[in-house]
Motif scaffolding. Sequence first.
Motif, PDB file in Angstrom:
ATOM      1  N   VAL A 228       0.836  -1.195   0.000  1.00 30.76           N
ATOM      2  CA  VAL A 228       0.000   0.000   0.000  1.00 30.76           C
ATOM      3  C   VAL A 228       0.873   1.248   0.000  1.00 30.76           C
ATOM      4  CG1 VAL A 228      -1.951  -1.132   1.141  1.00 30.76           C
ATOM      5  CG2 VAL A 228      -0.220   0.028   2.527  1.00 30.76           C
ATOM      6  N   GLY A 229       0.296   2.345  -0.449  1.00 32.51           N
ATOM      7  CA  GLY A 229       1.027   3.610  -0.515  1.00 32.51           C
ATOM      8  C   GLY A 229       0.723   4.551   0.635  1.00 32.51           C
ATOM      9  N   ALA A 230      -0.158   4.153   1.538  1.00 29.49           N
ATOM     10  CA  ALA A 230      -0.505   4.989   2.682  1.00 29.49           C
ATOM     11  C   ALA A 230      -1.049   4.125   3.806  1.00 29.49           C
ATOM     12  CB  ALA A 230      -1.547   6.025   2.284  1.00 29.49           C
ATOM     13  N   VAL A 231      -0.801   4.569   5.026  1.00 31.22           N
ATOM     14  CA  VAL A 231      -1.352   3.893   6.203  1.00 31.22           C
ATOM     15  C   VAL A 231      -1.870   4.946   7.176  1.00 31.22           C
ATOM     16  CG1 VAL A 231       0.039   1.774   6.117  1.00 31.22           C
ATOM     17  CG2 VAL A 231       0.927   3.763   7.307  1.00 31.22           C
ATOM     18  N   PRO A 232      -2.946   4.623   7.873  1.00 31.12           N
ATOM     19  CA  PRO A 232      -3.423   5.522   8.916  1.00 31.12           C
ATOM     20  C   PRO A 232      -2.472   5.484  10.108  1.00 31.12           C
ATOM     21  CG  PRO A 232      -5.061   3.837   8.380  1.00 31.12           C
ATOM     22  CD  PRO A 232      -3.812   3.472   7.692  1.00 31.12           C
ATOM     23  N   ILE A 233      -2.318   6.607  10.776  1.00 30.70           N
ATOM     24  CA  ILE A 233      -1.546   6.688  12.022  1.00 30.70           C
ATOM     25  C   ILE A 233      -2.561   6.701  13.145  1.00 30.70           C
ATOM     26  CG2 ILE A 233       0.073   8.039  13.408  1.00 30.70           C
ATOM     27  CD1 ILE A 233       0.973   9.391  10.737  1.00 30.70           C
ATOM     28  N   CYS A 234      -2.460   5.714  14.043  1.00 30.32           N
ATOM     29  CA  CYS A 234      -3.397   5.605  15.158  1.00 30.32           C
ATOM     30  C   CYS A 234      -2.668   5.836  16.470  1.00 30.32           C
ATOM     31  CB  CYS A 234      -4.060   4.226  15.173  1.00 30.32           C
ATOM     32  SG  CYS A 234      -5.064   3.935  13.704  1.00 30.32           S
ATOM     33  N   GLY A 235      -3.326   6.550  17.372  1.00 28.33           N
ATOM     34  CA  GLY A 235      -2.760   6.807  18.692  1.00 28.33           C
ATOM     35  C   GLY A 235      -2.940   5.609  19.600  1.00 28.33           C
ATOM     36  N   GLU A 236      -2.373   5.729  20.768  1.00 25.40           N
ATOM     37  CA  GLU A 236      -2.488   4.654  21.762  1.00 25.40           C
ATOM     38  C   GLU A 236      -3.950   4.457  22.177  1.00 25.40           C
ATOM     39  OE1 GLU A 236       0.214   2.868  22.150  1.00 25.40           O
ATOM     40  OE2 GLU A 236       1.313   4.370  20.990  1.00 25.40           O
ATOM     41  N   ASP A 237      -4.756   5.510  21.995  1.00 25.79           N
ATOM     42  CA  ASP A 237      -6.179   5.431  22.322  1.00 25.79           C
ATOM     43  C   ASP A 237      -6.997   4.799  21.200  1.00 25.79           C
ATOM     44  OD1 ASP A 237      -6.002   7.443  20.432  1.00 25.79           O
ATOM     45  OD2 ASP A 237      -6.944   8.983  21.682  1.00 25.79           O
ATOM     46  N   GLY A 238      -6.316   4.406  20.111  1.00 23.02           N
ATOM     47  CA  GLY A 238      -6.972   3.772  18.985  1.00 23.02           C
ATOM     48  C   GLY A 238      -7.616   4.748  18.010  1.00 23.02           C
ATOM     49  N   LYS A 239      -7.520   6.046  18.303  1.00 20.44           N
ATOM     50  CA  LYS A 239      -8.130   7.049  17.430  1.00 20.44           C
ATOM     51  C   LYS A 239      -7.165   7.456  16.327  1.00 20.44           C
ATOM     52  CE  LYS A 239     -11.432   8.868  20.680  1.00 20.44           C
ATOM     53  NZ  LYS A 239     -11.902  10.036  21.416  1.00 20.44           N
ATOM     54  N   LEU A 240      -7.741   7.816  15.202  1.00 17.31           N
ATOM     55  CA  LEU A 240      -6.983   8.228  14.036  1.00 17.31           C
ATOM     56  C   LEU A 240      -6.262   9.546  14.312  1.00 17.31           C
ATOM     57  CD1 LEU A 240      -6.445   7.582  10.997  1.00 17.31           C
ATOM     58  CD2 LEU A 240      -8.400   9.045  10.503  1.00 17.31           C
TER      59      LEU A 240
ATOM     60  N   LEU B  48      -8.990   8.068   1.604  1.00 13.97           N
ATOM     61  CA  LEU B  48      -9.695   8.568   2.777  1.00 13.97           C
ATOM     62  C   LEU B  48      -9.874   7.458   3.802  1.00 13.97           C
ATOM     63  CD1 LEU B  48     -12.615  10.577   1.114  1.00 13.97           C
ATOM     64  CD2 LEU B  48     -10.754  11.539   2.469  1.00 13.97           C
ATOM     65  N   PRO B  49      -9.504   7.714   5.047  1.00 16.09           N
ATOM     66  CA  PRO B  49      -9.856   6.770   6.109  1.00 16.09           C
ATOM     67  C   PRO B  49     -11.379   6.782   6.270  1.00 16.09           C
ATOM     68  CG  PRO B  49      -8.197   8.362   6.863  1.00 16.09           C
ATOM     69  CD  PRO B  49      -8.710   8.842   5.544  1.00 16.09           C
ATOM     70  N   VAL B  50     -11.948   5.619   6.452  1.00 11.55           N
ATOM     71  CA  VAL B  50     -13.396   5.482   6.631  1.00 11.55           C
ATOM     72  C   VAL B  50     -13.644   5.218   8.110  1.00 11.55           C
ATOM     73  CG1 VAL B  50     -15.471   4.208   5.980  1.00 11.55           C
ATOM     74  CG2 VAL B  50     -13.631   4.529   4.301  1.00 11.55           C
ATOM     75  N   ILE B  51     -14.494   6.053   8.702  1.00 19.14           N
ATOM     76  CA  ILE B  51     -14.770   5.895  10.131  1.00 19.14           C
ATOM     77  C   ILE B  51     -16.244   5.589  10.350  1.00 19.14           C
ATOM     78  CG2 ILE B  51     -12.845   7.312  10.942  1.00 19.14           C
ATOM     79  CD1 ILE B  51     -14.893   9.592  11.345  1.00 19.14           C
ATOM     80  N   ASP B  52     -16.499   4.839  11.401  1.00 17.15           N
ATOM     81  CA  ASP B  52     -17.851   4.541  11.852  1.00 17.15           C
ATOM     82  C   ASP B  52     -17.879   4.969  13.310  1.00 17.15           C
ATOM     83  OD1 ASP B  52     -20.404   3.650  12.188  1.00 17.15           O
ATOM     84  OD2 ASP B  52     -19.993   1.548  11.709  1.00 17.15           O
ATOM     85  N   GLY B  53     -18.516   6.094  13.579  1.00 15.65           N
ATOM     86  CA  GLY B  53     -18.404   6.694  14.907  1.00 15.65           C
ATOM     87  C   GLY B  53     -17.010   7.285  15.019  1.00 15.65           C
ATOM     88  N   HIS B  54     -16.233   6.782  15.958  1.00 10.29           N
ATOM     89  CA  HIS B  54     -14.841   7.218  16.091  1.00 10.29           C
ATOM     90  C   HIS B  54     -13.867   6.110  15.718  1.00 10.29           C
ATOM     91  CE1 HIS B  54     -15.851  11.029  17.906  1.00 10.29           C
ATOM     92  NE2 HIS B  54     -16.707  10.402  18.685  1.00 10.29           N
ATOM     93  N   LYS B  55     -14.394   5.015  15.205  1.00 13.63           N
ATOM     94  CA  LYS B  55     -13.572   3.840  14.918  1.00 13.63           C
ATOM     95  C   LYS B  55     -13.193   3.789  13.430  1.00 13.63           C
ATOM     96  CE  LYS B  55     -13.583  -1.157  15.140  1.00 13.63           C
ATOM     97  NZ  LYS B  55     -14.385  -2.342  15.139  1.00 13.63           N
ATOM     98  N   LEU B  56     -11.917   3.560  13.162  1.00 12.38           N
ATOM     99  CA  LEU B  56     -11.438   3.369  11.801  1.00 12.38           C
ATOM    100  C   LEU B  56     -11.881   1.985  11.335  1.00 12.38           C
ATOM    101  CD1 LEU B  56      -9.520   4.356   9.466  1.00 12.38           C
ATOM    102  CD2 LEU B  56      -7.738   3.012  10.602  1.00 12.38           C
ATOM    103  N   VAL B  57     -12.617   1.955  10.209  1.00 12.21           N
ATOM    104  CA  VAL B  57     -13.120   0.670   9.708  1.00 12.21           C
ATOM    105  C   VAL B  57     -12.568   0.308   8.337  1.00 12.21           C
ATOM    106  CG1 VAL B  57     -15.239   0.676  11.083  1.00 12.21           C
ATOM    107  CG2 VAL B  57     -15.243   1.730   8.805  1.00 12.21           C
TER     108      VAL B  57
END
Length: 138
Positions: free
Chosen positions: A33-45, A102-111
């Motif tokens: 892949v050419g991109a990855v989401p960066i997630c914090g320790e809290d699991g949020k994008l 685009l990261p796809v979120i459902d609520g606050h969760k990356l899906v």
Amino acid sequence: MTTARDIMTANATCVSASETVLDAAKKMAAESVGAVPICGEDGKLKGMLTDRDIVVKVLAEGKDPRALHASELAQGEAVTIGADDDAEEIMRTMANHKVRRLPVIDGHKLVGIVAQADVAKALPNPDSGELVEALSYD
């Protein structure tokens, strides 16, 4: 109605904000892949990291990818799309922000992640052509 959930790549590999850029690059290579989401320790994008970011902001500037953390390349708030947003909204968001993924979120969760190619495959040719044009030219 085609939604982000319908066309996204689910289970996107996330790189932890505390991982090094080298670790992120290895994940990108392994996942092809050419991109990855960066997630914090809290699991949020926290942002997105692209192969271009690594080349331009790390390698070209002579920085050590083994010493730099992914979080140091996360700039501002990531542009996202809701899982139930339709294809027209995806195209509009990509064009307005000049992004190809685009990261796809459902609520606050990356899906998942929806890419320009996903949209192009899901829409009739005239619509996908407009998206490519909007992203390719200023």
